[in-house]
Design a protein around this motif. Structure first.
Motif, PDB file in Angstrom:
ATOM      1  N   SER A 111      57.492  46.064  55.273  1.00  0.00           N
ATOM      2  CA  SER A 111      56.775  46.866  55.246  1.00  0.00           C
ATOM      3  C   SER A 111      56.692  47.004  53.363  1.00  0.00           C
ATOM      4  CB  SER A 111      56.424  47.963  55.089  1.00  0.00           C
ATOM      5  OG  SER A 111      57.789  49.717  54.926  1.00  0.00           O
ATOM      6  N   VAL A 112      55.907  46.598  52.025  1.00  0.00           N
ATOM      7  CA  VAL A 112      56.593  46.390  50.810  1.00  0.00           C
ATOM      8  C   VAL A 112      55.832  47.768  50.360  1.00  0.00           C
ATOM      9  CG1 VAL A 112      56.012  45.698  48.578  1.00  0.00           C
ATOM     10  CG2 VAL A 112      56.381  44.190  50.937  1.00  0.00           C
ATOM     11  N   ASP A 113      56.159  49.118  50.039  1.00  0.00           N
ATOM     12  CA  ASP A 113      55.952  50.058  49.059  1.00  0.00           C
ATOM     13  C   ASP A 113      55.550  49.318  47.911  1.00  0.00           C
ATOM     14  OD1 ASP A 113      56.401  52.022  51.483  1.00  0.00           O
ATOM     15  OD2 ASP A 113      58.206  52.510  50.809  1.00  0.00           O
ATOM     16  N   VAL A 114      54.073  49.708  47.473  1.00  0.00           N
ATOM     17  CA  VAL A 114      53.614  49.318  45.919  1.00  0.00           C
ATOM     18  C   VAL A 114      54.151  50.527  45.041  1.00  0.00           C
ATOM     19  CG1 VAL A 114      51.889  48.513  44.723  1.00  0.00           C
ATOM     20  CG2 VAL A 114      51.448  48.069  47.216  1.00  0.00           C
ATOM     21  N   ASP A 115      54.844  49.761  43.900  1.00  0.00           N
ATOM     22  CA  ASP A 115      55.663  50.411  42.734  1.00  0.00           C
ATOM     23  C   ASP A 115      54.286  50.282  42.105  1.00  0.00           C
ATOM     24  OD1 ASP A 115      57.711  50.871  43.972  1.00  0.00           O
ATOM     25  OD2 ASP A 115      58.752  49.226  43.563  1.00  0.00           O
ATOM     26  N   LYS A 116      53.769  49.169  41.784  1.00  0.00           N
ATOM     27  CA  LYS A 116      53.026  48.788  40.348  1.00  0.00           C
ATOM     28  C   LYS A 116      51.701  48.234  41.110  1.00  0.00           C
ATOM     29  CE  LYS A 116      53.036  46.924  35.818  1.00  0.00           C
ATOM     30  NZ  LYS A 116      53.839  45.948  35.213  1.00  0.00           N
ATOM     31  N   MET A 117      50.925  48.418  40.561  1.00  0.00           N
ATOM     32  CA  MET A 117      48.952  47.786  40.652  1.00  0.00           C
ATOM     33  C   MET A 117      48.508  47.374  39.796  1.00  0.00           C
ATOM     34  SD  MET A 117      46.157  48.736  43.817  1.00  0.00           S
ATOM     35  CE  MET A 117      47.983  49.883  44.476  1.00  0.00           C
ATOM     36  N   GLU A 118      48.059  46.053  39.324  1.00  0.00           N
ATOM     37  CA  GLU A 118      47.323  46.030  38.811  1.00  0.00           C
ATOM     38  C   GLU A 118      46.122  44.959  38.810  1.00  0.00           C
ATOM     39  OE1 GLU A 118      50.549  43.795  35.201  1.00  0.00           O
ATOM     40  OE2 GLU A 118      50.037  42.773  36.538  1.00  0.00           O
ATOM     41  N   TYR A 119      44.504  45.665  38.162  1.00  0.00           N
ATOM     42  CA  TYR A 119      43.357  45.273  38.793  1.00  0.00           C
ATOM     43  C   TYR A 119      42.830  44.620  37.667  1.00  0.00           C
ATOM     44  CZ  TYR A 119      38.665  46.295  40.376  1.00  0.00           C
ATOM     45  OH  TYR A 119      37.406  45.687  40.994  1.00  0.00           O
ATOM     46  N   TYR A 120      41.955  43.877  37.803  1.00  0.00           N
ATOM     47  CA  TYR A 120      40.931  42.605  36.921  1.00  0.00           C
ATOM     48  C   TYR A 120      39.902  42.381  37.584  1.00  0.00           C
ATOM     49  CZ  TYR A 120      46.040  41.619  35.394  1.00  0.00           C
ATOM     50  OH  TYR A 120      47.514  41.843  35.265  1.00  0.00           O
ATOM     51  N   ASN A 121      38.830  42.611  37.093  1.00  0.00           N
ATOM     52  CA  ASN A 121      37.258  42.746  37.467  1.00  0.00           C
ATOM     53  C   ASN A 121      36.912  41.479  36.146  1.00  0.00           C
ATOM     54  OD1 ASN A 121      34.425  42.161  37.706  1.00  0.00           O
ATOM     55  ND2 ASN A 121      34.814  44.158  38.644  1.00  0.00           N
ATOM     56  N   LEU A 122      36.962  40.322  36.626  1.00  0.00           N
ATOM     57  CA  LEU A 122      36.211  39.366  35.317  1.00  0.00           C
ATOM     58  C   LEU A 122      34.867  39.581  35.694  1.00  0.00           C
ATOM     59  CD1 LEU A 122      38.981  36.357  35.226  1.00  0.00           C
ATOM     60  CD2 LEU A 122      38.742  38.089  34.216  1.00  0.00           C
ATOM     61  N   ASP A 123      34.027  40.097  36.298  1.00  0.00           N
ATOM     62  CA  ASP A 123      33.028  40.139  36.197  1.00  0.00           C
ATOM     63  C   ASP A 123      32.135  41.105  35.464  1.00  0.00           C
ATOM     64  OD1 ASP A 123      31.820  38.087  37.934  1.00  0.00           O
ATOM     65  OD2 ASP A 123      32.578  39.729  39.967  1.00  0.00           O
ATOM     66  N   THR A 124      33.241  42.055  34.643  1.00  0.00           N
ATOM     67  CA  THR A 124      33.097  42.937  33.631  1.00  0.00           C
ATOM     68  C   THR A 124      32.669  42.602  32.550  1.00  0.00           C
ATOM     69  OG1 THR A 124      34.615  44.103  33.984  1.00  0.00           O
ATOM     70  CG2 THR A 124      33.717  44.864  35.478  1.00  0.00           C
ATOM     71  N   GLN A 125      31.738  43.239  31.548  1.00  0.00           N
ATOM     72  CA  GLN A 125      32.250  42.871  30.206  1.00  0.00           C
ATOM     73  C   GLN A 125      31.728  43.888  29.571  1.00  0.00           C
ATOM     74  OE1 GLN A 125      31.694  39.663  29.565  1.00  0.00           O
ATOM     75  NE2 GLN A 125      31.374  40.306  27.444  1.00  0.00           N
ATOM     76  N   PRO A 126      33.202  44.329  28.502  1.00  0.00           N
ATOM     77  CA  PRO A 126      34.356  42.930  28.723  1.00  0.00           C
ATOM     78  C   PRO A 126      35.121  43.462  30.278  1.00  0.00           C
ATOM     79  CG  PRO A 126      35.002  44.619  27.630  1.00  0.00           C
ATOM     80  CD  PRO A 126      33.427  45.818  28.173  1.00  0.00           C
ATOM     81  N   PRO A 127      35.713  42.427  30.291  1.00  0.00           N
ATOM     82  CA  PRO A 127      36.566  42.306  31.653  1.00  0.00           C
ATOM     83  C   PRO A 127      37.645  43.224  31.475  1.00  0.00           C
ATOM     84  CG  PRO A 127      37.003  39.905  30.664  1.00  0.00           C
ATOM     85  CD  PRO A 127      35.859  41.058  29.465  1.00  0.00           C
ATOM     86  N   THR A 128      37.117  44.400  33.494  1.00  0.00           N
ATOM     87  CA  THR A 128      38.328  45.204  33.673  1.00  0.00           C
ATOM     88  C   THR A 128      39.447  44.505  33.823  1.00  0.00           C
ATOM     89  OG1 THR A 128      35.800  46.202  34.372  1.00  0.00           O
ATOM     90  CG2 THR A 128      38.206  46.643  34.820  1.00  0.00           C
TER      91      THR A 128
END
Length: 134
Positions: A111-128
């Motif tokens: 298992s991997v307990d997630v310590d850090k998560m990054e979310y990117y959405n290039l469809d939004t203006q400006p990108p998220t």
């Protein structure tokens, strides 16, 4: 957005996972998430596989999932203490594992307990771009 990031992982179980090789160089491969529970991802592999030896030597990983122009990058530490009922359930729910291995106990589960998560959405203006410490 954290919920959207986790939903992307639920829908797109095929991810890229980066480990540190025994030669201390990065190793990248496509892998499949077998189960997600809260901020924990579950995986299965064979004890003869290179990734198993790498994780035993250095358990830290990064994971990348994408769907179109949306990306999720995760960091965490692999643990091999998956409960037996989860191990058998993962095996029972996956036809590919059943074709490749005769019994759920023939696999190594981590298992991997997630310590850090990054979310990117290039469809939004400006990108998220958002970062979550979990």
């Amino acid at each position: 957005m954290k919920e959207k990031a986790l939903e992307l992982l639920n829908v797109n179980a095929d991810i890229a996972i980066a480990t540190v090789g025994l030669d201390n160089k990065p190793k990248l491969r496509v892998f499949q998430i077998m189960r997600i529970s809260d901020n924990t991802l579950y995986f299965a592999t064979g004890s003869e596989k290179e990734i198993y030896q790498q994780l035993k030597n250095n358990p830290y990983v990064e994971i990348l999932a994408m769907d179109g122009n949306i990306f999720v990058r995760l960091a965490g530490k692999a643990e091999f203490n998956v409960p037996d009922e989860v191990r058998s359930s993962i095996y029972d729910d996956n036809e590919i594992l059943q074709r490749l291995y005769l019994n759920y106990s023939d696999l190594e589960y981590f298992s991997v307990d997630v310590d850090k998560m990054e979310y990117y959405n290039l469809d939004t203006q400006p990108p998220t771009q958002e970062t979550y410490e979990l």
